[in-house]
Design an enzyme around this catalytic site. Sequence first.
Site, PDB file in Angstrom:
ATOM      1  N   ARG A 148      25.109  45.302  29.805  1.00 37.22           N
ATOM      2  CA  ARG A 148      26.538  45.644  29.864  1.00 37.22           C
ATOM      3  C   ARG A 148      27.270  45.696  28.532  1.00 37.22           C
ATOM      4  O   ARG A 148      28.158  46.517  28.342  1.00 37.22           O
ATOM      5  CB  ARG A 148      27.262  44.570  30.680  1.00 37.22           C
ATOM      6  CG  ARG A 148      27.100  44.844  32.093  1.00 37.22           C
ATOM      7  CD  ARG A 148      27.831  43.886  32.890  1.00 37.22           C
ATOM      8  NE  ARG A 148      27.270  44.077  34.200  1.00 37.22           N
ATOM      9  CZ  ARG A 148      27.511  43.329  35.219  1.00 37.22           C
ATOM     10  NH1 ARG A 148      28.326  42.316  35.097  1.00 37.22           N
ATOM     11  NH2 ARG A 148      26.970  43.581  36.361  1.00 37.22           N
TER      12      ARG A 148
ATOM     13  N   ARG B  46      25.947  37.606  30.006  1.00 40.05           N
ATOM     14  CA  ARG B  46      25.377  37.311  31.331  1.00 40.05           C
ATOM     15  C   ARG B  46      24.596  38.511  31.860  1.00 40.05           C
ATOM     16  O   ARG B  46      25.096  39.636  31.877  1.00 40.05           O
ATOM     17  CB  ARG B  46      26.496  36.983  32.309  1.00 40.05           C
ATOM     18  CG  ARG B  46      26.022  36.784  33.738  1.00 40.05           C
ATOM     19  CD  ARG B  46      27.200  36.546  34.638  1.00 40.05           C
ATOM     20  NE  ARG B  46      28.019  37.728  34.719  1.00 40.05           N
ATOM     21  CZ  ARG B  46      28.124  38.491  35.811  1.00 40.05           C
ATOM     22  NH1 ARG B  46      27.459  38.180  36.902  1.00 40.05           N
ATOM     23  NH2 ARG B  46      28.906  39.547  35.808  1.00 40.05           N
TER      24      ARG B  46
ATOM     25  N   GLU C 272      19.548  46.244  38.373  1.00 35.86           N
ATOM     26  CA  GLU C 272      20.767  46.464  37.587  1.00 35.86           C
ATOM     27  C   GLU C 272      20.427  46.385  36.107  1.00 35.86           C
ATOM     28  O   GLU C 272      19.302  46.031  35.743  1.00 35.86           O
ATOM     29  CB  GLU C 272      21.828  45.425  37.972  1.00 35.86           C
ATOM     30  CG  GLU C 272      22.306  45.613  39.408  1.00 35.86           C
ATOM     31  CD  GLU C 272      23.291  44.563  39.862  1.00 35.86           C
ATOM     32  OE1 GLU C 272      23.496  43.564  39.163  1.00 35.86           O
ATOM     33  OE2 GLU C 272      23.857  44.748  40.947  1.00 35.86           O
TER      34      GLU C 272
ATOM     35  N   HIS D 178      33.025  44.732  32.190  1.00 34.61           N
ATOM     36  CA  HIS D 178      32.163  45.558  33.030  1.00 34.61           C
ATOM     37  C   HIS D 178      32.380  46.998  32.604  1.00 34.61           C
ATOM     38  O   HIS D 178      33.516  47.449  32.494  1.00 34.61           O
ATOM     39  CB  HIS D 178      32.495  45.370  34.512  1.00 34.61           C
ATOM     40  CG  HIS D 178      31.412  45.878  35.417  1.00 34.61           C
ATOM     41  ND1 HIS D 178      31.139  47.215  35.541  1.00 34.61           N
ATOM     42  CD2 HIS D 178      30.523  45.234  36.205  1.00 34.61           C
ATOM     43  CE1 HIS D 178      30.121  47.369  36.379  1.00 34.61           C
ATOM     44  NE2 HIS D 178      29.727  46.177  36.793  1.00 34.61           N
TER      45      HIS D 178
ATOM     46  N   HIS E 173      35.687  41.271  32.988  1.00 33.76           N
ATOM     47  CA  HIS E 173      34.970  41.043  34.244  1.00 33.76           C
ATOM     48  C   HIS E 173      34.517  39.605  34.432  1.00 33.76           C
ATOM     49  O   HIS E 173      34.605  39.051  35.525  1.00 33.76           O
ATOM     50  CB  HIS E 173      33.764  41.982  34.255  1.00 33.76           C
ATOM     51  CG  HIS E 173      32.948  41.948  35.501  1.00 33.76           C
ATOM     52  ND1 HIS E 173      33.466  42.261  36.737  1.00 33.76           N
ATOM     53  CD2 HIS E 173      31.636  41.641  35.714  1.00 33.76           C
ATOM     54  CE1 HIS E 173      32.508  42.152  37.659  1.00 33.76           C
ATOM     55  NE2 HIS E 173      31.407  41.771  37.058  1.00 33.76           N
TER      56      HIS E 173
HETATM   57  P1  FAD Z   1      35.760  32.203  42.654  1.00 37.59           P
HETATM   58  O1  FAD Z   1      34.926  32.833  43.680  1.00 37.59           O
HETATM   59  O2  FAD Z   1      36.601  33.072  41.832  1.00 37.59           O
HETATM   60  O3  FAD Z   1      36.692  31.123  43.345  1.00 37.59           O
HETATM   61  C1  FAD Z   1      37.690  30.469  42.592  1.00 37.59           C
HETATM   62  C2  FAD Z   1      38.480  29.583  43.512  1.00 37.59           C
HETATM   63  O4  FAD Z   1      39.261  28.679  42.748  1.00 37.59           O
HETATM   64  C3  FAD Z   1      39.458  30.303  44.426  1.00 37.59           C
HETATM   65  O5  FAD Z   1      39.393  29.733  45.690  1.00 37.59           O
HETATM   66  C4  FAD Z   1      40.828  29.989  43.826  1.00 37.59           C
HETATM   67  O6  FAD Z   1      41.877  29.950  44.755  1.00 37.59           O
HETATM   68  C5  FAD Z   1      40.564  28.610  43.289  1.00 37.59           C
HETATM   69  N1  FAD Z   1      41.482  28.201  42.234  1.00 37.59           N
HETATM   70  C6  FAD Z   1      41.593  28.701  40.980  1.00 37.59           C
HETATM   71  N2  FAD Z   1      42.549  28.038  40.306  1.00 37.59           N
HETATM   72  C7  FAD Z   1      43.051  27.114  41.143  1.00 37.59           C
HETATM   73  C8  FAD Z   1      44.069  26.140  41.043  1.00 37.59           C
HETATM   74  N3  FAD Z   1      44.799  25.965  39.930  1.00 37.59           N
HETATM   75  N4  FAD Z   1      44.329  25.362  42.129  1.00 37.59           N
HETATM   76  C9  FAD Z   1      43.639  25.523  43.284  1.00 37.59           C
HETATM   77  N5  FAD Z   1      42.665  26.429  43.435  1.00 37.59           N
HETATM   78  C10 FAD Z   1      42.378  27.212  42.374  1.00 37.59           C
HETATM   79  N6  FAD Z   1      28.436  38.202  40.234  1.00 37.59           N
HETATM   80  C11 FAD Z   1      27.179  38.400  40.693  1.00 37.59           C
HETATM   81  O7  FAD Z   1      26.313  37.529  40.505  1.00 37.59           O
HETATM   82  N7  FAD Z   1      26.868  39.529  41.385  1.00 37.59           N
HETATM   83  C12 FAD Z   1      27.768  40.502  41.630  1.00 37.59           C
HETATM   84  O8  FAD Z   1      27.451  41.493  42.276  1.00 37.59           O
HETATM   85  C13 FAD Z   1      29.074  40.342  41.145  1.00 37.59           C
HETATM   86  N8  FAD Z   1      30.012  41.295  41.335  1.00 37.59           N
HETATM   87  C14 FAD Z   1      31.303  41.065  40.963  1.00 37.59           C
HETATM   88  C15 FAD Z   1      32.277  42.006  41.254  1.00 37.59           C
HETATM   89  C16 FAD Z   1      33.607  41.751  40.948  1.00 37.59           C
HETATM   90  C17 FAD Z   1      34.647  42.777  41.281  1.00 37.59           C
HETATM   91  C18 FAD Z   1      33.963  40.530  40.320  1.00 37.59           C
HETATM   92  C19 FAD Z   1      35.376  40.224  39.998  1.00 37.59           C
HETATM   93  C20 FAD Z   1      32.978  39.614  39.989  1.00 37.59           C
HETATM   94  C21 FAD Z   1      31.645  39.863  40.298  1.00 37.59           C
HETATM   95  N9  FAD Z   1      30.648  38.948  40.002  1.00 37.59           N
HETATM   96  C22 FAD Z   1      29.376  39.145  40.455  1.00 37.59           C
HETATM   97  C23 FAD Z   1      30.985  37.657  39.411  1.00 37.59           C
HETATM   98  C24 FAD Z   1      31.070  36.619  40.533  1.00 37.59           C
HETATM   99  O9  FAD Z   1      31.657  37.208  41.664  1.00 37.59           O
HETATM  100  C25 FAD Z   1      31.886  35.413  40.129  1.00 37.59           C
HETATM  101  O10 FAD Z   1      31.476  34.945  38.880  1.00 37.59           O
HETATM  102  C26 FAD Z   1      31.704  34.300  41.147  1.00 37.59           C
HETATM  103  O11 FAD Z   1      31.992  34.771  42.438  1.00 37.59           O
HETATM  104  C27 FAD Z   1      32.616  33.142  40.822  1.00 37.59           C
HETATM  105  O12 FAD Z   1      32.542  32.225  41.873  1.00 37.59           O
HETATM  106  P2  FAD Z   1      33.335  30.862  41.746  1.00 37.59           P
HETATM  107  O13 FAD Z   1      33.061  30.109  43.000  1.00 37.59           O
HETATM  108  O14 FAD Z   1      33.030  30.239  40.459  1.00 37.59           O
HETATM  109  O15 FAD Z   1      34.881  31.309  41.669  1.00 37.59           O
HETATM  110  C1  SIN Z   2      28.150  44.841  39.752  1.00 40.74           C
HETATM  111  O1  SIN Z   2      27.955  44.977  40.943  1.00 40.74           O
HETATM  112  O2  SIN Z   2      28.015  45.709  38.906  1.00 40.74           O
HETATM  113  C2  SIN Z   2      28.593  43.499  39.286  1.00 40.74           C
HETATM  114  C3  SIN Z   2      27.432  42.630  39.156  1.00 40.74           C
HETATM  115  C4  SIN Z   2      27.797  41.418  38.386  1.00 40.74           C
HETATM  116  O3  SIN Z   2      28.897  41.297  37.857  1.00 40.74           O
HETATM  117  O4  SIN Z   2      26.926  40.550  38.278  1.00 40.74           O
END
Ligand code: FAD
Ligand code: SIN
Length: 521
Positions: free
Chosen positions: A288, A384, A113, A241, A349
């Site tokens: 990005r 990032r 990527e 993004h 993003h």
């Molecule tokens: P999340 O997975 O967002 O989980 C957050 C949790 O907190 C949820 O369960 C929610 O319900 C809970 N929560 C929030 N507020 C509260 C509250 N007040 N009370 C109770 N619960 C709450 N990263 C990569 O490394 N590779 C990728 O390919 C990639 N692709 C992506 C594609 C998309 C479309 C998106 C949106 C992001 C992508 N990212 C990618 C970024 C990555 O997915 C996220 O940064 C990562 O998954 C965040 O994980 P997390 O566990 O921190 O939060």
């Molecule tokens: C993507 O698949 O382009 C998202 C990857 C990322 O947010 O790290």
Amino acid sequence: MRRKVDFLVIGSGIAGLSYALKVAEHGKVLIISKTKILETATWYAQGGIAAVMYNPDTYNKHIQDTLVAGSFLNDEKIVTMTITQSTERIEELIRWGAHFDKESSGRYALAREGGHSEYRVLHHRDRTGSEIQRALTEKVFQHPNIEVLENHFTVDIITQHHLGKIVRRTHTDTQCYGAYVLDPETGIIDTILAKTTMIATGGAGNIYQTTTNPTIATGDGIAMVYRAKGIVDNMEFVQFHPTSLYNHKEKPSFLITEALRGAGAILKDQKGNEFMHKYDSRGSLAPRDIVARAIDNEMKLSGSEYVYLDARHIPEREILDHFPNIHAKCLSIGINVMKEMIPVVPAAHYICGGIKTDADGRTSINHLYASGEVASTGLHGANRLASNSLLEALVFSHRASEHAVKQIQEIEFMESIPDWNAEGTVLNEEMILITQSRKELQAIMSNYVGIVRSDLRLLRAAQRLEILYRETEALYDKSVLSVELCELRNMINVAHLIIKFASQRKESIGLHYSIDYPSKD
Ligand code: FAD
Ligand code: SIN
């Protein structure tokens, strides 16, 4: 209701679940999720998870790529620590049951990527996140020590403030005793006492009009900890993004993974001409921030609402094998990616900043950890590197779990915490007071605090936000709490922090670009 748990985990994405699985060997765990356990940004991740797996890749190359993407504002020790743990954490994720695509030789198939100098992104077709979330969720539901509370909203973490003491951001003895959690069905706010608390609440993309983030991403964790006088950092760096599908009004915006550009897709303008080489020699695979700004500029020059991503030359088999989700989604709105170019537009993003932590995921508040997108660990610096965030969550949840487990025996519950006091509040019967403010907030952030900023835009944003802040605080003080009101308050808080940090940075660097300071300090 009052409850007591050893380990409270707020958030059910990769950060929360991977931490929960580890600490569950040492005590009772309660995971809170504001909607369903699967509704997380983790679920939506497409491209994959970066890790050093085989020659010719090396930890050093991945470290360098991460530092270059972050404009060297990263904490080099943290970068080294995270990257050198990548292989081990991936192996563990595979042991937990996550499947990644393999080549016919049996080796893991690695994608490349933007900003990566090697092929190092493990993936599960174009649905890597949902595969990881599936594997972790299954493990969590099998564990006898873990309870999951879905559809519960954490309102605030509990500290000495709730015992009537003064807490300041400069204090080093602030303690977290658990959290107040709202059950929106009953309107009851539970007191959950915990020996340790992990904040894994993810990002804040919904403060912008267009975002790839699911609706849960409203910055709750950052706002809660900031209110509790914890330290936050790096908030000016919001990643857009470059390529979300242009499909008017769809929320969240559907992501067209960067891996498609890694497979050869090329950005083109309205006339079908390539334009990225005008901006960067790496073309469509530049980091990005550069690609998003280039698209923003092209859109401004041409007056159009999108540019194109051309994947027509990628072999059909490759599209169907590696990008079936994107293929199906585009077809559903009448675009055959093998014959037509995909209209794309940048979307908010990822937030690089958040709750400041150390190498063990510890925040400035004792017994409170943060991991995942909510945290500012020092890994990302000013931008990032793609696919580093899932890795970051695994590494910091692992380290935090080791730290929390060592501490747990010495921590006592704080029994004297009072229950939530809702005296004098009344039901807010006008939802428009919340929904209109939310729209205004998103417009302010998108128009003044987006990909390109200026001193004047930031000043205007701050002045307008101040009005929303005052109105919302007044409403909050007199209202029976609702999720919508709490989210609005949190989003205003996070927006304030982004504007504040952005206004202090008198240079353009990484994701923060100001027309008043076009070069690096
Ligand atoms: P999340 O997975 O967002 O989980 C957050 C949790 O907190 C949820 O369960 C929610 O319900 C809970 N929560 C929030 N507020 C509260 C509250 N007040 N009370 C109770 N619960 C709450 N990263 C990569 O490394 N590779 C990728 O390919 C990639 N692709 C992506 C594609 C998309 C479309 C998106 C949106 C992001 C992508 N990212 C990618 C970024 C990555 O997915 C996220 O940064 C990562 O998954 C965040 O994980 P997390 O566990 O921190 O939060
Ligand atoms: C993507 O698949 O382009 C998202 C990857 C990322 O947010 O790290």
